[in-house]
Design an enzyme around this catalytic site. Structure first.
Site, PDB file in Angstrom:
ATOM      1  N   CYS A 199     -32.619  24.841 -44.471  1.00 36.92           N
ATOM      2  CA  CYS A 199     -33.372  23.824 -43.722  1.00 36.92           C
ATOM      3  C   CYS A 199     -32.887  22.403 -43.987  1.00 36.92           C
ATOM      4  O   CYS A 199     -33.205  21.483 -43.232  1.00 36.92           O
ATOM      5  CB  CYS A 199     -34.861  23.903 -44.043  1.00 36.92           C
ATOM      6  SG  CYS A 199     -35.630  25.297 -43.251  1.00 36.92           S
TER       7      CYS A 199
HETATM    8  N1  CO8 Z   1     -52.239  36.738 -38.334  1.00 39.33           N
HETATM    9  C1  CO8 Z   1     -53.364  36.960 -39.049  1.00 39.33           C
HETATM   10  N2  CO8 Z   1     -53.412  36.931 -40.393  1.00 39.33           N
HETATM   11  C2  CO8 Z   1     -52.266  36.689 -41.046  1.00 39.33           C
HETATM   12  C3  CO8 Z   1     -51.064  36.430 -40.369  1.00 39.33           C
HETATM   13  C4  CO8 Z   1     -51.069  36.484 -38.957  1.00 39.33           C
HETATM   14  N3  CO8 Z   1     -49.954  36.278 -38.237  1.00 39.33           N
HETATM   15  N4  CO8 Z   1     -50.099  36.210 -41.285  1.00 39.33           N
HETATM   16  C5  CO8 Z   1     -50.657  36.304 -42.488  1.00 39.33           C
HETATM   17  N5  CO8 Z   1     -51.990  36.611 -42.356  1.00 39.33           N
HETATM   18  C6  CO8 Z   1     -52.963  36.840 -43.419  1.00 39.33           C
HETATM   19  C7  CO8 Z   1     -52.279  37.225 -44.720  1.00 39.33           C
HETATM   20  O1  CO8 Z   1     -52.000  38.606 -44.754  1.00 39.33           O
HETATM   21  C8  CO8 Z   1     -53.324  36.821 -45.731  1.00 39.33           C
HETATM   22  O2  CO8 Z   1     -54.317  37.803 -45.781  1.00 39.33           O
HETATM   23  P1  CO8 Z   1     -55.061  38.171 -47.192  1.00 39.33           P
HETATM   24  O3  CO8 Z   1     -55.743  36.881 -47.572  1.00 39.33           O
HETATM   25  O4  CO8 Z   1     -55.960  39.257 -46.803  1.00 39.33           O
HETATM   26  O5  CO8 Z   1     -53.956  38.535 -48.116  1.00 39.33           O
HETATM   27  C9  CO8 Z   1     -53.946  35.560 -45.111  1.00 39.33           C
HETATM   28  O6  CO8 Z   1     -53.654  35.636 -43.712  1.00 39.33           O
HETATM   29  C10 CO8 Z   1     -53.379  34.292 -45.678  1.00 39.33           C
HETATM   30  O7  CO8 Z   1     -51.928  34.390 -45.698  1.00 39.33           O
HETATM   31  P2  CO8 Z   1     -51.012  33.366 -46.409  1.00 39.33           P
HETATM   32  O8  CO8 Z   1     -51.532  33.083 -47.779  1.00 39.33           O
HETATM   33  O9  CO8 Z   1     -49.584  33.818 -46.288  1.00 39.33           O
HETATM   34  O10 CO8 Z   1     -51.232  32.099 -45.445  1.00 39.33           O
HETATM   35  P3  CO8 Z   1     -50.937  30.583 -45.694  1.00 39.33           P
HETATM   36  O11 CO8 Z   1     -52.180  29.847 -45.485  1.00 39.33           O
HETATM   37  O12 CO8 Z   1     -50.172  30.331 -46.946  1.00 39.33           O
HETATM   38  O13 CO8 Z   1     -49.927  30.242 -44.462  1.00 39.33           O
HETATM   39  C11 CO8 Z   1     -47.576  29.913 -44.055  1.00 39.33           C
HETATM   40  C12 CO8 Z   1     -48.695  30.921 -44.330  1.00 39.33           C
HETATM   41  C13 CO8 Z   1     -47.802  29.284 -42.697  1.00 39.33           C
HETATM   42  C14 CO8 Z   1     -46.246  30.648 -44.062  1.00 39.33           C
HETATM   43  C15 CO8 Z   1     -47.576  28.801 -45.131  1.00 39.33           C
HETATM   44  O14 CO8 Z   1     -47.640  29.376 -46.417  1.00 39.33           O
HETATM   45  C16 CO8 Z   1     -46.364  27.908 -45.069  1.00 39.33           C
HETATM   46  O15 CO8 Z   1     -46.053  27.285 -44.071  1.00 39.33           O
HETATM   47  N6  CO8 Z   1     -45.653  27.761 -46.192  1.00 39.33           N
HETATM   48  C17 CO8 Z   1     -44.469  26.917 -46.278  1.00 39.33           C
HETATM   49  C18 CO8 Z   1     -43.360  27.633 -45.672  1.00 39.33           C
HETATM   50  C19 CO8 Z   1     -42.093  26.822 -45.612  1.00 39.33           C
HETATM   51  O16 CO8 Z   1     -42.051  25.637 -45.517  1.00 39.33           O
HETATM   52  N7  CO8 Z   1     -41.035  27.544 -45.642  1.00 39.33           N
HETATM   53  C20 CO8 Z   1     -39.767  26.983 -45.451  1.00 39.33           C
HETATM   54  C21 CO8 Z   1     -38.988  28.047 -44.829  1.00 39.33           C
HETATM   55  S1  CO8 Z   1     -37.817  27.480 -43.799  1.00 39.33           S
HETATM   56  C22 CO8 Z   1     -36.347  27.363 -44.630  1.00 39.33           C
HETATM   57  O17 CO8 Z   1     -36.210  27.063 -45.743  1.00 39.33           O
HETATM   58  C23 CO8 Z   1     -35.165  27.685 -43.811  1.00 39.33           C
HETATM   59  C24 CO8 Z   1     -34.760  29.060 -44.020  1.00 39.33           C
HETATM   60  C25 CO8 Z   1     -33.648  29.377 -43.113  1.00 39.33           C
HETATM   61  C26 CO8 Z   1     -34.097  29.588 -41.702  1.00 39.33           C
HETATM   62  C27 CO8 Z   1     -34.611  30.953 -41.455  1.00 39.33           C
HETATM   63  C28 CO8 Z   1     -34.690  31.294 -40.019  1.00 39.33           C
HETATM   64  C29 CO8 Z   1     -35.315  32.632 -39.734  1.00 39.33           C
END
Ligand code: CO8
Length: 375
Positions: free
Chosen positions: A156
């Site tokens: 990223c």
């Molecule tokens: N629908 C419904 N429920 C869901 C969904 C969904 N789609 N997805 C997850 N849930 C559930 C989970 O299972 C979990 O359930 P439980 O509590 O029962 O375990 C609950 O919702 C909460 O899940 P999370 O704790 O995972 O949810 P968050 O509030 O943490 O949100 C995010 C998830 C949006 C992913 C958040 O953590 C986030 O944005 N984090 C930062 C991510 C980030 O910045 N990453 C950078 C990556 S990009 C990068 O570096 C480049 C890589 C190269 C590119 C790749 C291209 C493919």
């Protein structure tokens, strides 16, 4: 040492979009099919059912409402669940080079430059569609640019690291002007069958023209005050797909670790303080205060992350427009995100206005570029 300008930017946006509603409908159809297919194992407790995705969760957790993709049909087909991009022969332009040319054409026009003015091309992206020859060299040839070209990848942060690499080469005199492109086909390295991440990414390409400030003439250009890059190893965002894959037993199998995966919560918690420290430290080293900034063009991964970083950097809630987000329309486009925000939300600034372009992501990696609107 030469001062460096950002003289023009360009964005290539694919034509096809996928809304959250379309995405969730496809995912849930896939989940229903899987659960019906494995009903007996699920019944016996030998397999977990695939849980349903939810539009409300996606918007609340990320702020993403839609994304642009190169292939909507394959991605939304519950039997396929990935983009289907026809293979091209070695004589055809590669997909990444094609996207790069479209963004580069806009950036060149904005900067008032032609291929003859450019001495180098950098293709900075989080994945490259082949090992070699470099995509950047293909772009160089297609545009008729002399000099040299190379690919680089810091996930990223590829664009901000690319800006630093280009700026350093221009400062030291090894190039007058450099084209830096960021073709991001995130849809092809995302696991669309994983509820936790299927909503995160989209496709796009950005381009930036950097050149010696004393040669720059484009209206609305910015001067680079300075750049700062930082990396710190973490496995919390990882993709194991590489050429050694074919040396391993079972390499033909569908392995989850061969696509993007992350510990999203850990990434959120660990990366936010790294970015805040990076920007504040960078400003302090330039004798600047957060109050001197008129705009933050942040990496576009998550609205909550950006809200938190903006508030901690500025010491207050950012005013509307001070920290523009594009992720609601584009989703996370990896390295291109902060450049899209910069490209779309910088024309209105007055000469002398200061801002920071900042990216962060896998590595971990983070890059900060302080820019000042030229007179
Ligand atoms: N629908 C419904 N429920 C869901 C969904 C969904 N789609 N997805 C997850 N849930 C559930 C989970 O299972 C979990 O359930 P439980 O509590 O029962 O375990 C609950 O919702 C909460 O899940 P999370 O704790 O995972 O949810 P968050 O509030 O943490 O949100 C995010 C998830 C949006 C992913 C958040 O953590 C986030 O944005 N984090 C930062 C991510 C980030 O910045 N990453 C950078 C990556 S990009 C990068 O570096 C480049 C890589 C190269 C590119 C790749 C291209 C493919």
């Amino acid at each position: 040492m030469h001062a460096v300008s950002i003289s023009g930017t360009g964005v290539f946006t694919p034509e096809q979009t996928i809304s959250n509603a379309e995405l969730v409908a496809a995912f849930n159809a896939y989940a229903d099919r899987q659960n019906a297919l494995h009903a007996d194992e699920i019944e016996r407790g030998e397999r977990e059912p695939v849980p349903q995705s939810d539009e409300g969760f996606i918007v609340k957790a990320s702020g993403i409402e839609s994304r642009y993709v190169l292939d909507k049909k394959g991605t939304l087909d519950p039997e396929i669940m990935h983009p289907v991009l026809p293979e091209r022969s070695d004589d055809e332009l590669s997909v990444m080079a094609e996207m790069a040319l479209k963004a580069a054409t806009v950036a060149l026009e904005k900067s008032g430059r032609t291929a003859a003015d450019i001495d180098a091309v950098i293709c900075a992206a989080s994945n490259h569609e082949r090992a070699y020859p470099a995509i950047a060299i293909e772009v160089q040839q297609a545009l008729g640019i002399n000099g040299f070209a190379f690919d680089m990848n810091i996930a990223c942060s590829s664009a901000t690291f690319g800006i630093q690499a280009a700026a350093d080469m221009i400062r030291s005199g090894s190039a007058r002007a450099i084209l830096m492109v960021n073709p991001e086909i995130c849809s092809a390295h995302l696991e669309w069958r994983d509820r936790d991440c299927h909503f995160i990414f989209g496709d796009v390409c950005t381009a930036v023209i950097l050149e010696r400030a004393d040669l720059a003439t484009a209206p609305g250009r910015f001067e680079i005050v300075s750049t700062r890059c930082l990396t710190q190893f973490s496995n919390n965002i990882r993709n194991n797909n590489g050429f050694l894959r074919r040396t391993r037993e079972g390499h033909m199998q569908d392995r989850r670790d061969m696509l993007f995966r992350q510990e999203g919560r850990k990434v959120f918690k660990q990366v936010v303080p790294i970015v805040i420290d990076l920007i504040l430290g960078h400003l302090a080293d330039e004798d600047l205060k957060p109050g001197d900034l008129e705009r933050l063009w942040l990496h576009q991964a998550n609205k909550g992350m950006n809200d938190m970083i903006g508030a901690r950097v500025l010491g207050r809630t950012p005013e509307k427009g001070e920290q523009p987000n594009i992720l609601q329309d584009y989703a996370n486009t990896s390295s291109a995100g902060s450049i899209i925000a910069f490209s779309k939300y910088s024309d209105d600034l007055e000469p002398g206005a200061l801002g920071v372009i900042c990216s962060f992501g896998a590595g971990y990696s983070a890059g900060s570029v302080i820019v000042r609107k030229a007179a």
